[in-house]
Each structure stands twice: as C-alpha cells, then as structure tokens.
Design a protein around this motif. Structure first.
Motif: not given
Length: 158
Positions: A65, A68, A86, A89-90, A92-94, A97
């Motif tokens: 986290k 990222s 990219e 996106a990573i 937010f994937e971690n 918000t």
C-alpha cells in the motif's frame, strides 16, 4: 464540481505516516535538501526506520500500500500533476479512495511550494543533513531514459 467539493471538504484521509512518506518523496523529486533533511527526522518520529526512509526516497516500500502511494506521488510530482494510468490504478487497487487522491494532491502541492521556497532562498539546514543517495538514478525526459550518477546536488528518480 459537487463531487470535488465533497472531497475537498472531507476530513484529511492520509495518516501522519503516509503524509511523511509523501513529503519525503516529493522533497526528493524536487531536489530540496533542506526539506529532505527535515522529513528524514520527522519520518523517524513517525515510526519509519532508516531502511524504510531510504526505500521511500527511491521511491519504493516493502509495504504494497505504501509502495503504491510513494510511486504515484513521485510520478505526479515528476510529471507536474500527471501520473501513469498504471500507477493510479495500483494506488486504488491497494485500498486508497478518491478522497485519498485529493488529499495526496493537496499534500504534494503544499510540499512542492515549500520545496520551491527553500530551493530559492537557500535556508541554512539546521537538521542532520540528508545523505546523498549512492544509487544510479534514472531520469525520463521526453520518453527517453537518461542515466546519471547520484551526487549531493542531483536527485532524480523513477
């Protein structure tokens, strides 16, 4: 616009440790030795080890986290408000918000203003001096990689 105002009025969402990570990588990207020195001390006060602080300056972390966060913060800083899709996106994937992204942009903009001020005025450093990184750095300019050896006056990062 209403959505942005809701984010703007939201309570700050990055914790102190995350803010220090952002401050340190932004200072690193902007080459502000004064602020790097300050945020190494503040990073330790917020629980980072020397190794973790070195990682953040490079920008990386063993915590996915936090990794990222420092990656996207470095990309935004280096590219004047733009970041790769990219890395976003990573981020937010971690688990971050939209509110975190707004907070990140505000943190970057505040620290960048202070970096510019310190770089221009050349305030004497009254903290332990941030050591120069001993790694080969890579600078992307116009899509072309340029390699530089690190020294005390050059801080260029991925």
């Amino acid at each position: 616009m209403t959505r942005f105002l809701a984010y703007q009025n939201a309570k700050t969402s990055l914790n102190n440790k995350e803010k220090e990570a952002v401050n340190l990588i932004v200072c690193q990207v902007n080459g502000c030795l004064y602020c790097q020195s300050v945020h190494l001390v503040l990073g330790k006060m917020n629980g980072f080890s020397d190794d973790q602080l070195l990682d953040i300056r490079n920008p990386r972390s063993t915590d996915p986290k936090l990794h990222s966060l420092v990656q996207v913060a470095a990309d935004i800083s280096k590219n004047k408000g733009r970041a790769s899709a990219e890395k976003v996106a990573i981020f937010f994937e971690n688990g971050y918000t939209n509110e975190n992204m707004v907070d990140l942009i505000l943190q970057i903009s505040d620290k960048t203003a202070m970096n510019y001020l310190h770089n221009l005025i050349q305030i004497p450093i009254d903290f332990p001096l941030a050591p120069a990184l001993e790694l080969e750095m890579v600078c992307f300019k116009n899509g072309i990689e340029k390699h530089f050896e690190s020294d005390a006056s050059r801080y260029i990062f991925l």
